[in-house]
Design a protein around this motif. Structure first.
Motif, short mmCIF file in Angstrom:
data_model
loop_
_atom_site.label_atom_id
_atom_site.label_comp_id
_atom_site.label_asym_id
_atom_site.label_seq_id
_atom_site.Cartn_x
_atom_site.Cartn_y
_atom_site.Cartn_z
N THR A 107 0.83 -1.21 0.00
CA THR A 107 0.00 0.00 0.00
C THR A 107 0.86 1.26 0.00
N LEU A 108 1.85 1.31 0.84
CA LEU A 108 2.75 2.47 0.90
C LEU A 108 3.49 2.64 -0.42
N GLU A 109 3.79 1.57 -1.05
CA GLU A 109 4.43 1.64 -2.36
C GLU A 109 3.52 2.32 -3.36
N SER A 110 2.22 2.01 -3.25
CA SER A 110 1.24 2.64 -4.17
C SER A 110 1.09 4.12 -3.86
N ILE A 111 1.01 4.54 -2.58
CA ILE A 111 0.89 5.95 -2.21
C ILE A 111 2.11 6.72 -2.67
N ALA A 157 2.14 9.96 -5.05
CA ALA A 157 2.78 11.22 -4.64
C ALA A 157 3.80 11.69 -5.66
N VAL A 158 4.54 10.79 -6.23
CA VAL A 158 5.52 11.14 -7.27
C VAL A 158 4.80 11.72 -8.47
N GLN A 159 3.58 11.24 -8.74
CA GLN A 159 2.81 11.71 -9.89
C GLN A 159 2.00 12.98 -9.56
N ASN A 160 2.18 13.53 -8.32
CA ASN A 160 1.47 14.74 -7.89
C ASN A 160 -0.04 14.55 -7.94
N GLU A 161 -0.48 13.33 -7.55
CA GLU A 161 -1.91 13.05 -7.48
C GLU A 161 -2.35 13.24 -6.03
N GLY A 162 -2.44 14.48 -5.56
CA GLY A 162 -2.72 14.76 -4.16
C GLY A 162 -4.08 14.25 -3.71
N LYS A 163 -5.09 14.45 -4.57
CA LYS A 163 -6.44 14.02 -4.19
C LYS A 163 -6.49 12.50 -4.02
N LYS A 164 -5.82 11.83 -4.94
CA LYS A 164 -5.81 10.37 -4.85
C LYS A 164 -5.00 9.90 -3.64
N VAL A 165 -3.91 10.65 -3.37
CA VAL A 165 -3.12 10.29 -2.19
C VAL A 165 -3.97 10.43 -0.93
N GLU A 197 -10.39 -0.24 -3.32
CA GLU A 197 -10.38 1.14 -3.80
C GLU A 197 -8.94 1.63 -3.94
N ILE A 198 -8.11 1.24 -2.93
CA ILE A 198 -6.69 1.62 -3.04
C ILE A 198 -6.08 1.02 -4.29
N GLN A 199 -6.39 -0.27 -4.55
CA GLN A 199 -5.82 -0.92 -5.72
C GLN A 199 -6.37 -0.33 -7.01
N LYS A 200 -7.61 0.16 -6.98
CA LYS A 200 -8.17 0.79 -8.18
C LYS A 200 -7.43 2.09 -8.52
N PHE A 201 -6.99 2.78 -7.42
CA PHE A 201 -6.19 3.98 -7.67
C PHE A 201 -4.89 3.59 -8.38
N ARG A 202 -4.34 2.46 -7.98
CA ARG A 202 -3.05 2.05 -8.54
C ARG A 202 -3.20 1.47 -9.93
N PHE A 203 -4.20 0.58 -10.10
CA PHE A 203 -4.38 -0.12 -11.38
C PHE A 203 -5.79 0.15 -11.88
N GLU A 204 -6.00 1.37 -12.35
CA GLU A 204 -7.36 1.82 -12.70
C GLU A 204 -7.95 1.01 -13.85
N ASP A 205 -7.13 0.73 -14.81
CA ASP A 205 -7.63 0.02 -15.99
C ASP A 205 -7.33 -1.48 -15.97
N LEU A 206 -6.84 -1.98 -14.83
CA LEU A 206 -6.42 -3.38 -14.80
C LEU A 206 -7.59 -4.32 -14.54
N PHE A 207 -8.51 -3.96 -13.67
CA PHE A 207 -9.56 -4.91 -13.28
C PHE A 207 -10.80 -4.17 -12.80
N ASP A 208 -11.88 -4.88 -12.72
CA ASP A 208 -13.13 -4.46 -12.09
C ASP A 208 -13.47 -5.50 -10.99
N TYR A 209 -14.29 -5.11 -10.06
CA TYR A 209 -14.67 -6.06 -9.02
C TYR A 209 -16.16 -5.93 -8.72
#
Length: 603
Positions: free
Chosen positions: A407-411, A415-423, A458-470
């Protein structure tokens, strides 16, 4: 066959039946040896009678021999000699003296009942010289006697005595039961034949012989007969069968030959042992007839006593079985029933102890054994609980850093991508996950587990938005039921991280759940790359480190940790069941007990 029946059968087979068989064998051997023993005894008895009879005849032979030697019979015949009628007075006195001596000689033997002489020189009545008179008896005239077959036999004997038994020649000896001696009388000077002596002997001596024999032996119930070679009964010591034929009383033909013979047959319709001994010097045979009923009476008494004793032994065996064996086998049966209860899982059974014998010690030993078993089970259960808790803590310690790391790896990436809202949203979701993770309870409600899972997805969807649905489809009636926390998230994580790795299409995860009897079934399905049979072996329950160390980080830790935790916590009936095939996706089914918060679960 139960113990009671075995013991009773053993008692019968080893004691009663051998005793019965031994008694039967002894009875049969004794029964069939009676004939042989009696036959030997009868032979001795008949030989003794034969010896006594011979002595009687020999004694009478000596008497008549003495009369011949002293010329008593010759002088008695001379008194009737027609040529000597002109005797001097002296000769007449001498003749009278000789006749008196002859009578005295015979009178000295009271067994002699009648005696007379045939004079060869006399004619008619003058040819008969009577020594004793006998009523109702008419002497056979000498002329008729010379025509009789006995005359030739006497003449051939040339002075030796010829003995006649009763009833053989009644025309000569009369009808009385007397033995008769006939012998030729010779003149001593020139050995000329001068007459024939006939002496009849009463049966007193013979009766005395049989009477003494019956009193001095165990043959009181034996009948003795004197029979000639034609089967005529000459003498019966009971006086009932005189002058009858022996064959008319028997069903067995007898050849009267020299020596001794004995056989078993019927006499007067009664089973008897018949023994025959032929006299050596006379044409007669001694016959003894003994009733088989009388002979076997003693053995029958023994048989009755044997039956009584065997019956008493059998009754004692039954009483022993009822009184003692029932108590022993019944007590053992109680212990066996209690042992079967122990086999069924009831470890609290106890046998009531009573008495002070070995059965008491057996029951006390069983109770002590159960106490020690309960003590050991409690000790083992306590140690197993401690071990399970330690293993759960280790597994949870493994899961928490693993999930936090990802999870921290995803945050960090957001953060590196300047996605503050998502962070911000991910930090909120992570905080929600951590609140549930750090709770002290091992179990939480299914709704709480779903909130934890939803935050993770939801955290994983932030990381892999186009990878999967649940999709989550679990009945609301299951929400308040309990589940071991951190159960669904590691499994879903495995599908995302490894199931969708390198797929050219959009992955899909579906979480469903329903109740079945006393269980709850939760299912996680994905359409990822699946797993081969070799990869599935990694997820065996409590597999050793040697089998999992190569893939522990990639595929072993998440799924195996959940599987081990479920098995340890809920028992062998519950856990994970994985169905997968390469290229066809994976289905993971979770089986847990069905119970709500505050309730009890069945292990």
């Amino acid at each position: 066959m139960n113990l009671r029946l075995k013991l009773f059968t053993a008692f019968l087979a080893l004691i009663i039946i051998p005793l019965f068989v031994l008694g039967i064998v002894t009875f049969l051997v004794t029964y069939y040896s009676i004939e042989e023993k009696y036959s030997q005894q009868a032979e001795y008895s008949l030989k003794a009678i034969s010896y006594s009879i011979t002595n009687v005849f020999n004694e009478m032979n000596n008497v008549t021999d003495n009369g011949i030697a002293t010329a008593v019979f010759e002088m008695a015949l001379s008194a009737k000699d027609p040529e000597n009628q002109d005797l001097t007075d002296a000769d007449q006195l001498n003749l009278n003296a000789n006749q008196r001596n002859f009578r005295t000689l015979l009178y000295n033997h009271p067994a002699i009942s009648y005696a007379f002489l045939y004079n060869f020189k006399g004619k008619g009545q003058s040819s008969i010289v009577s020594i004793f008179t006998k009523e109702n008896f008419k002497t056979l005239p000498f002329d008729e006697f010379k025509k009789h077959p006995l005359y030739e036999q006497v003449m051939k004997l040339n002075g030796l005595p010829k003995w006649l038994a009763p009833h053989e020649y009644p025309e000569l000896t009369g009808s009385e039961p007397v033995f008769t001696q006939i012998r030729l009388v010779k003149e001593l000077s020139y050995f000329r034949n001068v007459g024939i002596l006939v002496v009849q002997v009463k049966n007193w001596e013979f009766e005395k012989i049989f009477r003494n024999l019956k009193l001095s032996s165990n043959m009181q119930d034996t009948r003795f007969l004197l029979v000639n070679d034609e089967g005529l009964i000459l003498y019966d010591h009971t006086g009932k069968l005189d002058s009858e034929t022996i064959q008319s009383h028997m069903n067995h033909s007898v050849m009267f030959k020299s020596g001794y013979q004995s056989f078993r047959g019927k006499f007067d319709g009664q089973e008897s042992i018949i023994s025959v001994y032929h006299l050596k010097e006379y044409p007669w045979s001694l016959v003894s007839v003994a009733s088989w009923h009388s002979l076997s009476q003693e053995i029958r008494v023994i048989a009755v006593w044997f039956i009584v004793i065997t019956s008493i032994c059998l009754l004692a065996a039954i009483l022993f079985n009822l009184i003692f064996m029932n108590r022993i086998t019944g007590y053992i049966g109680v212990i066996v029933r209690f042992m079967r209860k122990v086999e069924d899982g009831d470890l609290h059974v106890r046998v009531e102890t009573k008495g002070n014998d070995e059965l008491h010690l057996l029951a006390e030993g069983f109770n002590n054994l159960m106490d020690k078993m309960n003590q050991l089970f409690r000790q083992v259960k306590c140690e197993q609980d401690q071990k399970n808790k330690a293993e759960l803590r280790v597994l949870q310690a493994q899961i928490k850093p693993h999930f936090l790391f990802n999870t921290l790896e995803s945050i960090n990436a957001l953060a590196v991508q300047n996605e503050g809202k998502k962070v911000s949203q991910m930090v909120y979701r992570l905080a929600s996950i951590l609140r549930i993770s750090i709770q002290g309870n091992e179990e939480i409600t299914i709704i709480q587990e779903l909130e934890h899972l939803n935050s993770y997805l939801e955290i994983q969807k932030f990381r892999f938005e186009d990878l999967f649905d649940y999709e989550i489809d679990i009945h609301k009636e299951l929400y308040n039921h309990m589940i071991l926390k951190l159960t669904l998230q590691p499994l879903v994580e495995n599908s995302i991280q490894h199931g969708f790795e390198g797929i050219p299409y959009r992955g899909k995860i579906r979480i469903t759940g329903y109740a079945e009897s006393d269980r709850i079934l939760l299912r996680i399905e994905d359409n990822g790359i699946g797993m081969s049979s070799e990869q599935l072996k990694v997820f065996q329950y409590m597999v050793s480190e040697e089998h999992e160390k190569a893939n522990q980080e990639r595929r072993g830790l998440g799924i195996r940790s959940v599987a081990d935790r479920l098995r340890i916590h809920y028992g062998e009936r519950y856990g994970l069941f994985i169905c997968s095939h390469s290229g066809e996706g994976t289905i993971i089914q979770i089986v847990i007990p069905k119970y709500e918060w505050g309730g009890s679960r069945e292990t």
